[in-house]
Design a protein around this motif. Sequence first.
Motif, short mmCIF file in Angstrom:
data_model
loop_
_atom_site.label_atom_id
_atom_site.label_comp_id
_atom_site.label_asym_id
_atom_site.label_seq_id
_atom_site.Cartn_x
_atom_site.Cartn_y
_atom_site.Cartn_z
N ILE A 48 3.36 5.48 0.31
CA ILE A 48 3.34 6.01 1.86
C ILE A 48 3.89 7.12 2.13
O ILE A 48 3.30 7.76 2.81
N LEU A 63 -2.89 -1.00 3.67
CA LEU A 63 -2.06 -0.99 2.41
C LEU A 63 -4.07 -2.00 2.38
O LEU A 63 -3.81 -3.25 1.15
N CYS A 74 -2.77 3.91 3.07
CA CYS A 74 -2.42 3.70 1.29
C CYS A 74 -3.29 3.83 0.54
O CYS A 74 -3.59 1.63 0.98
N THR A 102 -5.96 9.35 1.88
CA THR A 102 -4.39 8.96 1.04
C THR A 102 -3.54 9.87 1.55
O THR A 102 -2.12 10.00 1.48
N VAL A 106 10.77 5.94 4.28
CA VAL A 106 9.72 5.43 4.62
C VAL A 106 9.89 4.82 6.15
O VAL A 106 9.35 5.05 7.54
N CYS A 116 6.05 3.05 -1.93
CA CYS A 116 7.23 3.65 -1.58
C CYS A 116 6.34 4.85 -1.43
O CYS A 116 6.39 5.51 -0.27
N LEU A 157 -0.15 0.74 9.54
CA LEU A 157 -0.78 1.01 8.22
C LEU A 157 -1.90 -0.21 7.91
O LEU A 157 -0.86 -1.69 7.99
#
Length: 422
Positions: free
Chosen positions: A173, A206, A158, A26, A192, A170, A204
């Motif tokens: 990230i 998540l 993340c 991360t 961001v 946010c 990205l």
Amino acid sequence: MTMADRTPGEGGIVPFLRAGPPPDRTRVEGWRQWNEQRDSFIPAPRLSADEYASMSPRRRALHDLHRTATHVNMGLLETPMSARVTRLMRGRMRNNALNFAPGTRDGLMISGGGYLGKTETACDAAATFEILWRDLHRQLLPGPIPGTRDLFVPVAYCRTPVRATPKGLCTAILDFYGAPLPRTLNGLIRAVRDSLRDHHTTALLLDDITRLRLHREDDQDTLDLVRELMDLNVTLVLIGVDIPQSGLLRSGYPDPRTGQWVFPDLKTGKSYNPSAATQTERRFDLVDLDPFDYDTAEGMTAFVAHLAGIEDRLRLFRARPGMLTEGAMPEYLFRRTRGIVGLLKRLVEDGCAEAIESGAEELTPDLLSTIRISLGNLTDRDREAGEVPDIPEEDPGSPPKKPRSRGRNTVFDDRGAKAVDG
């Protein structure tokens, strides 16, 4: 030189031990470190019992330690299910990265139960894409300057905070990039956007997205923010447990023509973006990473092939071809784990440790019946979000069940004429 001579010497370096904690994916530095080291582990050499017996006590202890490290670092074994996810994810990232037109990029959702390898499959696919993308861009972008940070970050990973809010997402990230954290929500969103653009991020990831529970306004606003990120020319990959049943898609529906999930505009919650209600539909592909299936011939074959891959990586002195794939063993292992690769990995790891410690040096149903699958105190997983699977019950010490026999189909048997009452 014998195999024993190639093991760590009395005063030599132990090559399989790693100094410090594992990389934190991360953070951008941890992600790069993990990507560079993920295939670097060297398994223990295969020794005969005689070669092992000829070692000194210290070298035998080091070899046992190396064998244990080999069993717990078997790495990612591809399955038919993970291969399907990998193909779709790599294709989506590649297509979006080569699309130079402005606008929303199609996203991807990876769903499945806990301990099925969703995170590792997604991270491995993203890391492979990153290596390719870096190679292609070396001729276009300047290399890193000594003493400064590398500005080129093709992939960001993340985890969704347990208590999700737009500010929390946010922050997660921006923490990946090591960027400063503005105090206001608008400042965080702007930061961001700037970080994704300045670092040339094209994908990205998540993770743990099903921690969003849409009965809370904060979670609804966070989902609205996630959708807004798709306008930033990045491939958004959402990873979560049983996404269709989580409530995350309750405002969406599958398009029967394309198989994609279509999301109408969010009508509830106080979005940070007042124009969110008029935005166009967002589209994701949803792909499931399922456990092994043992009810069909194809599923049984795939599971046995997976067991063969594990068997080949074990370093037990009495291991033999077919130790995990013949007789009652496949059905026993499936019953203990329900085909969940993470539970199977844990059972084999603990079983190998017991086999080394006890001197059995092989895996059998009798030995594994003494092992209770325990996932420990998982403080980084949200049980309420389904991130910890239910473990099939098996009483340690109980004898393993015999394989089920398949009875003959008697539907079309001729049972003769019925007796006539008289």
